[in-house]
Motif scaffolding. Sequence first.
Motif, PDB file in Angstrom:
ATOM      1  N   MET A   1       0.788  -1.460   0.118  1.00 32.09           N
ATOM      2  CA  MET A   1      -0.116  -0.234   0.138  1.00 32.09           C
ATOM      3  C   MET A   1       0.764   0.914  -0.187  1.00 32.09           C
ATOM      4  SD  MET A   1      -3.454  -0.261  -0.507  1.00 32.09           S
ATOM      5  CE  MET A   1      -3.486   1.279   0.343  1.00 32.09           C
ATOM      6  N   ILE A   2       2.184   1.027   0.148  1.00 31.14           N
ATOM      7  CA  ILE A   2       3.124   2.490  -0.061  1.00 31.14           C
ATOM      8  C   ILE A   2       3.080   2.756  -1.009  1.00 31.14           C
ATOM      9  CG2 ILE A   2       5.286   2.547   0.965  1.00 31.14           C
ATOM     10  CD1 ILE A   2       4.884   1.107   4.183  1.00 31.14           C
ATOM     11  N   ARG A   3       3.739   1.861  -1.663  1.00 27.33           N
ATOM     12  CA  ARG A   3       3.725   2.602  -3.730  1.00 27.33           C
ATOM     13  C   ARG A   3       2.410   2.561  -4.472  1.00 27.33           C
ATOM     14  NH1 ARG A   3       6.755  -2.331  -6.110  1.00 27.33           N
ATOM     15  NH2 ARG A   3       6.609  -1.504  -8.139  1.00 27.33           N
ATOM     16  N   SER A   4       1.500   2.303  -3.215  1.00 27.36           N
ATOM     17  CA  SER A   4      -0.038   3.065  -4.002  1.00 27.36           C
ATOM     18  C   SER A   4      -0.078   3.941  -3.162  1.00 27.36           C
ATOM     19  CB  SER A   4      -1.140   2.536  -2.815  1.00 27.36           C
ATOM     20  OG  SER A   4      -1.254   0.730  -3.782  1.00 27.36           O
ATOM     21  N   VAL A   5       0.157   4.933  -2.777  1.00 24.80           N
ATOM     22  CA  VAL A   5       0.267   5.828  -1.684  1.00 24.80           C
ATOM     23  C   VAL A   5       1.758   6.993  -2.729  1.00 24.80           C
ATOM     24  CG1 VAL A   5       1.326   7.264   0.112  1.00 24.80           C
ATOM     25  CG2 VAL A   5      -0.177   5.178   0.495  1.00 24.80           C
ATOM     26  N   GLY A   6       2.729   6.577  -2.967  1.00 20.13           N
ATOM     27  CA  GLY A   6       3.184   7.127  -3.664  1.00 20.13           C
ATOM     28  C   GLY A   6       2.574   7.228  -5.452  1.00 20.13           C
TER      29      GLY A   6
ATOM     30  N   VAL B   1      12.221  13.361   7.643  1.00 16.85           N
ATOM     31  CA  VAL B   1      12.502  12.417   7.449  1.00 16.85           C
ATOM     32  C   VAL B   1      11.074  11.980   8.498  1.00 16.85           C
ATOM     33  CG1 VAL B   1      13.183   9.729   8.656  1.00 16.85           C
ATOM     34  CG2 VAL B   1      14.636  11.974   7.440  1.00 16.85           C
ATOM     35  N   TYR B   2      10.788  10.446   7.624  1.00 19.40           N
ATOM     36  CA  TYR B   2       9.053  10.468   8.369  1.00 19.40           C
ATOM     37  C   TYR B   2       8.928   8.975   8.735  1.00 19.40           C
ATOM     38  CZ  TYR B   2       7.580  15.009   6.685  1.00 19.40           C
ATOM     39  OH  TYR B   2       7.772  15.995   6.412  1.00 19.40           O
ATOM     40  N   PHE B   3       8.308   8.719   9.543  1.00 18.92           N
ATOM     41  CA  PHE B   3       7.973   7.381   9.789  1.00 18.92           C
ATOM     42  C   PHE B   3       6.325   6.788  10.046  1.00 18.92           C
ATOM     43  CE2 PHE B   3      11.137   8.290  13.800  1.00 18.92           C
ATOM     44  CZ  PHE B   3      12.803   7.422  13.123  1.00 18.92           C
ATOM     45  N   LEU B   4       6.710   5.721   8.598  1.00 20.03           N
ATOM     46  CA  LEU B   4       5.442   5.898   8.119  1.00 20.03           C
ATOM     47  C   LEU B   4       4.522   4.265   8.201  1.00 20.03           C
ATOM     48  CD1 LEU B   4       2.933   6.956   5.527  1.00 20.03           C
ATOM     49  CD2 LEU B   4       4.488   6.300   4.038  1.00 20.03           C
ATOM     50  N   PHE B   5       3.765   4.136   8.274  1.00 22.95           N
ATOM     51  CA  PHE B   5       3.223   2.487   8.501  1.00 22.95           C
ATOM     52  C   PHE B   5       1.695   2.623   7.993  1.00 22.95           C
ATOM     53  CE2 PHE B   5       5.775   3.525  12.626  1.00 22.95           C
ATOM     54  CZ  PHE B   5       7.038   2.311  11.685  1.00 22.95           C
ATOM     55  N   VAL B   6       1.031   1.671   7.257  1.00 27.68           N
ATOM     56  CA  VAL B   6      -0.070   1.233   6.256  1.00 27.68           C
ATOM     57  C   VAL B   6      -0.486  -0.349   7.088  1.00 27.68           C
ATOM     58  CG1 VAL B   6      -1.275   1.249   4.214  1.00 27.68           C
ATOM     59  CG2 VAL B   6       0.520   2.750   4.363  1.00 27.68           C
ATOM     60  N   TYR B   7      -1.619   0.178   7.570  1.00 26.83           N
ATOM     61  CA  TYR B   7      -2.220  -1.263   8.277  1.00 26.83           C
ATOM     62  C   TYR B   7      -3.923  -1.519   8.637  1.00 26.83           C
ATOM     63  CZ  TYR B   7      -2.537   1.303  12.276  1.00 26.83           C
ATOM     64  OH  TYR B   7      -3.813   3.156  13.546  1.00 26.83           O
ATOM     65  N   LYS B   8      -4.213  -2.084   8.000  1.00 30.27           N
ATOM     66  CA  LYS B   8      -5.583  -2.441   7.692  1.00 30.27           C
ATOM     67  C   LYS B   8      -6.124  -2.561   9.558  1.00 30.27           C
ATOM     68  CE  LYS B   8      -9.132  -4.443   4.407  1.00 30.27           C
ATOM     69  NZ  LYS B   8      -9.115  -5.277   3.807  1.00 30.27           N
ATOM     70  N   SER B   9      -7.189  -1.849  10.217  1.00 31.04           N
ATOM     71  CA  SER B   9      -7.472  -1.904  10.625  1.00 31.04           C
ATOM     72  C   SER B   9      -9.646  -1.603  10.627  1.00 31.04           C
ATOM     73  CB  SER B   9      -7.165  -1.011  11.951  1.00 31.04           C
ATOM     74  OG  SER B   9      -8.184  -0.953  13.221  1.00 31.04           O
ATOM     75  N   GLU B  10     -10.376  -2.792  10.990  1.00 30.69           N
ATOM     76  CA  GLU B  10     -11.538  -2.488  11.218  1.00 30.69           C
ATOM     77  C   GLU B  10     -12.490  -2.005  10.277  1.00 30.69           C
ATOM     78  OE1 GLU B  10     -12.762   1.321  13.806  1.00 30.69           O
ATOM     79  OE2 GLU B  10     -12.560  -0.413  15.319  1.00 30.69           O
TER      80      GLU B  10
ATOM     81  N   GLN C   1     -10.626  -1.189   7.227  1.00 36.46           N
ATOM     82  CA  GLN C   1      -9.855  -0.023   6.931  1.00 36.46           C
ATOM     83  C   GLN C   1      -8.080   0.242   6.568  1.00 36.46           C
ATOM     84  OE1 GLN C   1     -12.024   3.576   8.191  1.00 36.46           O
ATOM     85  NE2 GLN C   1     -13.910   3.504   7.076  1.00 36.46           N
ATOM     86  N   TYR C   2      -7.948   0.544   5.803  1.00 35.83           N
ATOM     87  CA  TYR C   2      -6.842   0.630   5.399  1.00 35.83           C
ATOM     88  C   TYR C   2      -6.113   2.179   6.404  1.00 35.83           C
ATOM     89  CZ  TYR C   2      -5.886  -2.974   2.672  1.00 35.83           C
ATOM     90  OH  TYR C   2      -6.189  -4.290   1.938  1.00 35.83           O
ATOM     91  N   ARG C   3      -5.617   2.688   7.117  1.00 39.34           N
ATOM     92  CA  ARG C   3      -4.771   3.120   7.705  1.00 39.34           C
ATOM     93  C   ARG C   3      -3.251   3.840   7.859  1.00 39.34           C
ATOM     94  NH1 ARG C   3      -9.077   4.480  10.952  1.00 39.34           N
ATOM     95  NH2 ARG C   3     -10.681   3.011  11.786  1.00 39.34           N
TER      96      ARG C   3
ATOM     97  N   ASN D   1       4.476   1.413  19.584  1.00 36.83           N
ATOM     98  CA  ASN D   1       3.368   1.769  19.271  1.00 36.83           C
ATOM     99  C   ASN D   1       2.318   0.738  17.561  1.00 36.83           C
ATOM    100  OD1 ASN D   1       4.179   3.390  20.801  1.00 36.83           O
ATOM    101  ND2 ASN D   1       4.304   5.091  19.826  1.00 36.83           N
ATOM    102  N   VAL D   2       2.787   0.900  16.710  1.00 35.31           N
ATOM    103  CA  VAL D   2       0.986   0.431  16.196  1.00 35.31           C
ATOM    104  C   VAL D   2       1.679  -1.522  15.967  1.00 35.31           C
ATOM    105  CG1 VAL D   2       1.952   1.805  14.008  1.00 35.31           C
ATOM    106  CG2 VAL D   2       3.358   0.262  14.344  1.00 35.31           C
ATOM    107  N   VAL D   3       2.562  -2.187  16.602  1.00 33.92           N
ATOM    108  CA  VAL D   3       2.931  -3.367  16.260  1.00 33.92           C
ATOM    109  C   VAL D   3       2.387  -3.892  17.832  1.00 33.92           C
ATOM    110  CG1 VAL D   3       4.338  -5.282  16.677  1.00 33.92           C
ATOM    111  CG2 VAL D   3       4.674  -3.982  15.543  1.00 33.92           C
TER     112      VAL D   3
END
Length: 199
Positions: free
Chosen positions: A26-31, A131-140, A142-144, A175-177
């Motif tokens: 999904m990170i590539r999709s964001v790009g 610099v940004y720390f970026l995580f894409v994951y699915k919750s409920e 929906q992708y967040r 935190n996300v894990v």
Amino acid sequence: LEKLEGIKNSHPTAIFVSAHFGNIDMIRSVGRKYSRVRFKSLIDRSNSSKFFDLMKSINPSFEDGLLFINNFSVQSSIMIHDFLSDNGWLFILGDRMSKKSEKKIDGRLLSREYSFPFGPAIISFLNKVPVYFLFVYKSEKQYRISIEQFSYSEDISRNEFIKKYNYQYSKALENVVLSNPYQLFNFYQDWSVDERAYN
């Protein structure tokens, strides 16, 4: 996606550090969504050369948006610098060491000793871009997107930069894990005390 819109408007050049967590594709999709921004995902080909050769044979455009290196070297450093100097977003995974890598950053993750790769930290230090720390994951269903900027002063030393980077990145990942533990891709014996992270 509001935060990414803000970044696009204020920082045409940036580094995004993610992890083997959630939905990496999904990170590539964001790009691709931000097509007016040049983006590349940094890939160490030495880790999965056969896989990438197979995927390219199936889909010749598979490598579009990928920037390949074979371990971190002076040559790869120049290639990365040239890309960022021409206004680009660079995406890196910062939680796994390369098979051939000897350099590591000792830290902690989930209350255990953990070895992080040296490359993402030194790339961030050398290029002096946001610099940004970026995580894409699915919750409920929906992708967040979780995104956190790494804050540092311009005159910070290399050692202090790496120390601060590693602390903030590990906390952001932790935190996300903790909130979505089953979305962490854990293939290796990463939580080693007396051995390197990659066995």
